[in-house]
Write a protein that holds these residues in place. Structure first.
Motif, mmCIF file in Angstrom:
data_model
loop_
_atom_site.group_PDB
_atom_site.id
_atom_site.type_symbol
_atom_site.label_atom_id
_atom_site.label_comp_id
_atom_site.label_asym_id
_atom_site.label_seq_id
_atom_site.Cartn_x
_atom_site.Cartn_y
_atom_site.Cartn_z
ATOM 1 N N MET A 20 -6.232 11.609 9.798
ATOM 2 C CA MET A 20 -5.718 10.814 10.921
ATOM 3 C C MET A 20 -6.630 9.631 11.226
ATOM 4 O O MET A 20 -6.177 8.560 11.625
ATOM 5 N N GLU A 21 -7.912 9.837 10.995
ATOM 6 C CA GLU A 21 -8.873 8.742 11.161
ATOM 7 C C GLU A 21 -8.561 7.647 10.118
ATOM 8 O O GLU A 21 -8.595 6.456 10.412
ATOM 9 N N GLU A 22 -8.235 8.105 8.915
ATOM 10 C CA GLU A 22 -7.877 7.166 7.844
ATOM 11 C C GLU A 22 -6.591 6.410 8.192
ATOM 12 O O GLU A 22 -6.482 5.212 7.926
ATOM 13 N N VAL A 23 -5.627 7.128 8.763
ATOM 14 C CA VAL A 23 -4.371 6.477 9.150
ATOM 15 C C VAL A 23 -4.689 5.338 10.117
ATOM 16 O O VAL A 23 -4.234 4.204 9.961
ATOM 17 N N ASN A 24 -5.534 5.659 11.092
ATOM 18 C CA ASN A 24 -5.924 4.673 12.085
ATOM 19 C C ASN A 24 -6.518 3.427 11.420
ATOM 20 O O ASN A 24 -6.105 2.304 11.692
ATOM 21 N N GLU A 25 -7.461 3.652 10.514
ATOM 22 C CA GLU A 25 -8.125 2.529 9.848
ATOM 23 C C GLU A 25 -7.171 1.752 8.956
ATOM 24 O O GLU A 25 -7.101 0.523 9.012
ATOM 25 N N MET A 26 -6.452 2.470 8.118
ATOM 26 C CA MET A 26 -5.558 1.821 7.149
ATOM 27 C C MET A 26 -4.526 0.937 7.834
ATOM 28 O O MET A 26 -4.230 -0.162 7.387
ATOM 29 N N VAL A 27 -3.987 1.456 8.931
ATOM 30 C CA VAL A 27 -2.943 0.715 9.626
ATOM 31 C C VAL A 27 -3.531 -0.510 10.331
ATOM 32 O O VAL A 27 -3.000 -1.611 10.241
ATOM 33 N N LYS A 28 -4.662 -0.305 10.985
ATOM 34 C CA LYS A 28 -5.295 -1.433 11.686
ATOM 35 C C LYS A 28 -5.704 -2.522 10.710
ATOM 36 O O LYS A 28 -5.591 -3.710 10.992
ATOM 37 N N GLU A 29 -6.211 -2.111 9.564
ATOM 38 C CA GLU A 29 -6.668 -3.087 8.577
ATOM 39 C C GLU A 29 -5.524 -3.658 7.751
ATOM 40 O O GLU A 29 -5.735 -4.521 6.895
ATOM 41 N N GLY A 30 -4.331 -3.162 7.981
ATOM 42 C CA GLY A 30 -3.172 -3.679 7.252
ATOM 43 C C GLY A 30 -3.154 -3.267 5.787
ATOM 44 O O GLY A 30 -2.499 -3.898 4.971
ATOM 45 N N GLU A 31 -3.871 -2.175 5.458
ATOM 46 C CA GLU A 31 -3.896 -1.739 4.053
ATOM 47 C C GLU A 31 -2.690 -0.883 3.705
ATOM 48 O O GLU A 31 -2.341 -0.739 2.535
ATOM 49 N N MET A 32 -2.095 -0.281 4.710
ATOM 50 C CA MET A 32 -0.893 0.530 4.497
ATOM 51 C C MET A 32 0.205 0.003 5.393
ATOM 52 O O MET A 32 -0.094 -0.394 6.502
ATOM 53 N N PRO A 33 1.464 0.019 4.977
ATOM 54 C CA PRO A 33 1.919 0.366 3.637
ATOM 55 C C PRO A 33 1.428 -0.622 2.578
ATOM 56 O O PRO A 33 1.068 -1.751 2.914
ATOM 57 N N LEU A 34 1.416 -0.206 1.334
ATOM 58 C CA LEU A 34 0.960 -1.046 0.231
ATOM 59 C C LEU A 34 1.770 -2.331 0.165
ATOM 60 O O LEU A 34 2.964 -2.331 0.418
ATOM 61 N N ASP A 35 1.099 -3.412 -0.204
ATOM 62 C CA ASP A 35 1.781 -4.706 -0.334
ATOM 63 C C ASP A 35 2.970 -4.622 -1.287
ATOM 64 O O ASP A 35 4.024 -5.191 -1.038
ATOM 65 N N SER A 36 2.770 -3.911 -2.392
ATOM 66 C CA SER A 36 3.843 -3.857 -3.391
ATOM 67 C C SER A 36 5.091 -3.190 -2.807
ATOM 68 O O SER A 36 6.202 -3.405 -3.284
ATOM 69 N N TYR A 37 4.897 -2.416 -1.747
ATOM 70 C CA TYR A 37 6.027 -1.754 -1.098
ATOM 71 C C TYR A 37 6.723 -2.725 -0.144
ATOM 72 O O TYR A 37 7.942 -2.815 -0.115
ATOM 73 N N THR A 38 5.920 -3.463 0.601
ATOM 74 C CA THR A 38 6.517 -4.361 1.598
ATOM 75 C C THR A 38 7.146 -5.609 0.968
ATOM 76 O O THR A 38 7.944 -6.270 1.606
ATOM 77 N N TRP A 39 6.805 -5.905 -0.298
ATOM 78 C CA TRP A 39 7.486 -7.024 -0.967
ATOM 79 C C TRP A 39 8.983 -6.761 -0.987
ATOM 80 O O TRP A 39 9.785 -7.667 -0.846
ATOM 81 N N ILE A 40 9.310 -5.486 -1.172
ATOM 82 C CA ILE A 40 10.726 -5.128 -1.314
ATOM 83 C C ILE A 40 11.277 -4.555 -0.016
ATOM 84 O O ILE A 40 12.365 -4.900 0.404
ATOM 85 N N HIS A 41 10.475 -3.714 0.633
ATOM 86 C CA HIS A 41 10.931 -3.124 1.893
ATOM 87 C C HIS A 41 10.436 -3.985 3.043
ATOM 88 O O HIS A 41 9.435 -3.673 3.677
ATOM 89 N N LYS A 42 11.165 -5.054 3.310
ATOM 90 C CA LYS A 42 10.710 -5.999 4.338
ATOM 91 C C LYS A 42 10.599 -5.341 5.709
ATOM 92 O O LYS A 42 9.761 -5.731 6.524
#
Ligand code: HEC
Length: 161
Positions: A103-125
């Motif tokens: 959950m700590e990782e979720v917090n960091e990843m989301v704040k830092e914009g690392e998740m969701p992966l870029d390759s995912y958001t290219w298609i899933h706008k």
């Protein structure tokens, strides 16, 4: 020469279509889903569903091109890797310390914009998170961490190495 190469590539393309690894689709009950022990508000659930669960749960919603190799293999790899790191459908099998850390990782990843992966958001706008959505996820991860820490205070004690 070029014709032979093209024919060779065409045959290869057809041949790899026969490679059909198992899909990440589970019909069984998700008894270890995070929502069975921790509150997952409606809005957070909606964000997880559209932006995270394809790679972090036991059910992926596959787009049509996911049937075409080598795209399928590439997507599979992301799903396997993502699920291996964090699976919301298996969350209740994690030991308290691991659950707290994820959950700590979720917090960091989301704040830092690392998740969701870029390759995912290219298609899933629609999976590009707004600031409000990031905040909702970040606050939720803290709430889950607090709940875990109340139940298992030892998760807050640094581990000796
Ligand atoms: C396209 C697939 C994909 C999507 C969508 C995705 N992730 Fe991931 N996630 C991965 C992969 C692959 C990894 C492991 C590699 C890495 O860390 O980059 C990962 C790693 C993570 C980790 C790190 C776990 C650890 O212990 O290091 C967290 C936390 C995480 N994802 C949260 C999320 C959240 C939250 C969302 C939605 C907002 C999300 N992910 C969306 C594929 C995905």
């Amino acid at each position: 020469m070029l014709k032979k190469i093209l024919i060779g590539l065409a045959i290869l393309f057809v041949a790899i279509q026969f490679y059909r690894p198992a899909r990440n689709i589970s019909s069984g009950p998700a008894s270890n889903n995070i929502g069975n022990a921790y509150a997952v508000p409606e809005d957070v659930n909606a964000i997880l569903t559209k932006a995270c669960n394809d790679c972090h749960s036991n059910n992926t919603v596959y787009p049509w091109y996911a049937s075409i190799q080598p795209v399928a293999a590439w997507l599979d790899h992301h799903v396997d890797e993502g699920k291996g790191e964090l699976n919301f459908d298996e969350f209740l099998t994690y030991k308290p310390r691991k659950a707290h850390h994820k959950m700590e990782e979720v917090n960091e990843m989301v704040k830092e914009g690392e998740m969701p992966l870029d390759s995912y958001t290219w298609i899933h706008k629609d999976a590009v998170l707004t600031e409000a959505e990031k905040l909702a996820l970040a606050n939720w991860s803290v709430a889950v961490m607090d709940t875990i820490a109340k139940q298992y205070p030892e998760v807050l004690i640094p581990q000796k190495r």
